[in-house]
Design a protein around this motif. Sequence first.
Motif, short mmCIF file in Angstrom:
data_model
loop_
_atom_site.label_atom_id
_atom_site.label_comp_id
_atom_site.label_asym_id
_atom_site.label_seq_id
_atom_site.Cartn_x
_atom_site.Cartn_y
_atom_site.Cartn_z
N LEU A 92 1.03 -1.22 0.10
CA LEU A 92 0.06 0.15 0.21
C LEU A 92 0.92 1.32 0.02
O LEU A 92 0.61 2.14 -0.85
CB LEU A 92 -0.93 -0.20 1.28
CG LEU A 92 -2.20 -1.03 1.31
CD1 LEU A 92 -2.88 -0.86 2.61
CD2 LEU A 92 -3.18 -0.68 0.01
N VAL A 93 1.97 1.13 1.09
CA VAL A 93 2.78 2.65 0.92
C VAL A 93 3.66 2.46 -0.43
O VAL A 93 3.76 3.46 -1.07
CB VAL A 93 3.66 2.60 2.17
CG1 VAL A 93 4.73 3.51 2.17
CG2 VAL A 93 2.99 2.52 3.46
N ILE A 95 2.82 1.95 -3.13
CA ILE A 95 1.74 2.38 -4.38
C ILE A 95 1.57 3.98 -4.02
O ILE A 95 1.68 4.68 -4.98
CB ILE A 95 0.66 1.65 -4.55
CG1 ILE A 95 0.55 0.22 -5.03
CG2 ILE A 95 -0.52 2.41 -5.24
CD1 ILE A 95 0.95 0.11 -6.57
N ALA A 96 1.31 4.13 -2.83
CA ALA A 96 0.66 5.57 -2.62
C ALA A 96 1.80 6.55 -2.63
O ALA A 96 1.83 7.71 -3.18
CB ALA A 96 -0.19 5.49 -1.19
N LEU A 97 3.07 6.39 -1.84
CA LEU A 97 4.11 7.23 -2.04
C LEU A 97 4.84 7.53 -3.09
O LEU A 97 4.98 8.52 -3.42
CB LEU A 97 5.34 6.61 -0.71
CG LEU A 97 6.40 7.58 -0.46
CD1 LEU A 97 5.87 8.83 0.08
CD2 LEU A 97 7.10 7.10 0.54
N MET A 99 3.37 7.29 -6.18
CA MET A 99 2.52 8.05 -6.88
C MET A 99 2.54 9.52 -6.56
O MET A 99 2.57 10.47 -7.15
CB MET A 99 1.21 7.61 -6.71
CG MET A 99 0.86 6.32 -7.53
SD MET A 99 -0.93 5.99 -7.81
CE MET A 99 -1.59 7.28 -8.65
N THR A 100 2.45 9.62 -5.21
CA THR A 100 2.27 11.04 -4.70
C THR A 100 3.61 11.82 -4.87
O THR A 100 3.57 12.97 -5.53
CB THR A 100 2.17 11.07 -3.06
OG1 THR A 100 1.14 10.38 -2.81
CG2 THR A 100 2.08 12.53 -2.69
N TYR A 103 3.53 12.49 -8.83
CA TYR A 103 2.78 13.46 -9.30
C TYR A 103 3.11 14.87 -8.91
O TYR A 103 3.43 15.79 -9.66
CB TYR A 103 1.35 13.15 -8.56
CG TYR A 103 0.58 14.26 -8.86
CD1 TYR A 103 -0.53 14.27 -9.95
CD2 TYR A 103 0.08 15.29 -8.10
CE1 TYR A 103 -1.57 15.02 -10.21
CE2 TYR A 103 -0.63 16.32 -8.35
CZ TYR A 103 -1.49 16.07 -9.53
OH TYR A 103 -2.49 17.00 -9.65
N ALA A 127 4.81 3.92 -9.38
CA ALA A 127 3.89 3.01 -8.43
C ALA A 127 4.25 1.43 -8.73
O ALA A 127 4.15 0.56 -7.98
CB ALA A 127 2.87 3.25 -8.23
N ASP A 159 0.75 -5.88 -4.89
CA ASP A 159 1.45 -4.72 -5.66
C ASP A 159 0.95 -4.97 -7.40
O ASP A 159 0.65 -3.91 -7.78
CB ASP A 159 2.75 -4.64 -5.87
CG ASP A 159 3.29 -3.30 -6.20
OD1 ASP A 159 3.47 -2.46 -5.33
OD2 ASP A 159 3.62 -3.17 -7.28
N VAL A 166 -4.82 0.51 -10.75
CA VAL A 166 -4.25 2.25 -10.99
C VAL A 166 -4.26 2.20 -12.59
O VAL A 166 -4.61 3.25 -13.12
CB VAL A 166 -3.18 2.38 -10.19
CG1 VAL A 166 -2.60 3.61 -10.86
CG2 VAL A 166 -3.09 2.23 -8.96
#
Length: 393
Positions: A92-93, A95-97, A99-100, A103, A127, A159, A166
């Motif tokens: 989860l992290v 993917i999220a980190l 991506m953030t 971006y 990600a 993942d 995503v």
Amino acid sequence: MTFAHLAISLVIILATAKVLGELSERLGQPAVLGELIGGVLIGPNVLGWVGDSEVIRLLAEIGAVLLLFEVGLESDLEEFLRVGVAALSVALVGIALPMTLGYGLAMVLGLDGRGPIVPLFMGATLAATSVGITARVLADIGHLQSKEAKVILGAAVLDDVLGLIVLATIAGIAATGSLALGSALTTGLLAVVFLVGAILIGIPLAPYALRAVGRMRTRGKLISWALVFCLFLAWSAERLHLAAIIGAFAAGLVLAKTDDQAHIKERVRPLADIFVPIFFVWLGFSVRPQLFNPAAPGGWHTILVAGVLVIAAVIGKVAAGYCARVPGLNRLAVGVGMVPRGEVGLIFASLGLSQGIIDVGLYAVTVAVVLLTTVITPPMLKWALAPRKEEIR
């Protein structure tokens, strides 16, 4: 395109893929790197030995479908469940980190000239994770049965699933041209429902279907019906405006739970050995090395964007490794093991270019990020595990 033209194009593509793939493996890297570089060299932007065409593109797309079918076949959902909490947090992290970070950096670097869809796509690309090279390094140094390996491989299963969701969401946004939250959530939910539905319905029914196939007398019955299932789900995903590779991945996940999984893998491999290299060589056709020339207009900017995104790609995954709360776990090694983007990142790049989300410049940047993160992982992983090896001794 005539048959003679197609035949000589395939001769050049396959020969280049195998020669440079072999060279890449002898240098301790995955064959995909050699295949991709080979595509850059023989493609229209360098030597021009092979031109892009609709026929080559379709053969390459078959290669992408077979690649994700193989990934699904080799994914172990039970392995994920065994290390569920640790793997879930890493995935989860992871993917999220990235991506953030992707971006945000894309916005800072001025890549939002065509709207937020481009920064969003660049973040999604960061990600992605492909741990094939990680698994190979772990096997080479005798760590494949370690706690670190189990967490990495378990996180990789989730993942892959999250990454494809995503990807489907970004593709749906690109297709509709709308960044509305409702539309994005609908596309993402549709991808989840498709994957979960295919697994929940397919796993109980697949053994009965394969037993019926086993009673047939025709040659190649198992591989033929496995491909029928794979292509049907790929077609179904396309009809739902999702990427075909999501259907292929779901088909692999379903058949991976059957008693015939090993036999299907054995029979799919020769087909994949032909079509998957065509896919990677074809990906190299659109890369323009001239864009990285410092003396050319915009060259330094391209280099800067690629360098910054590589750093973000590494930081995002390494930080995710520290989210695994397992006593005695080498969390640095877990994070490093999630760094390579590999095949999954290249599929993201291909989709972005084909759907017009990114131009050839950002496509070259994305490919460079995939190459560099894949190349640096083996030495980084060996370094990360070195202290632990000494402690064991």
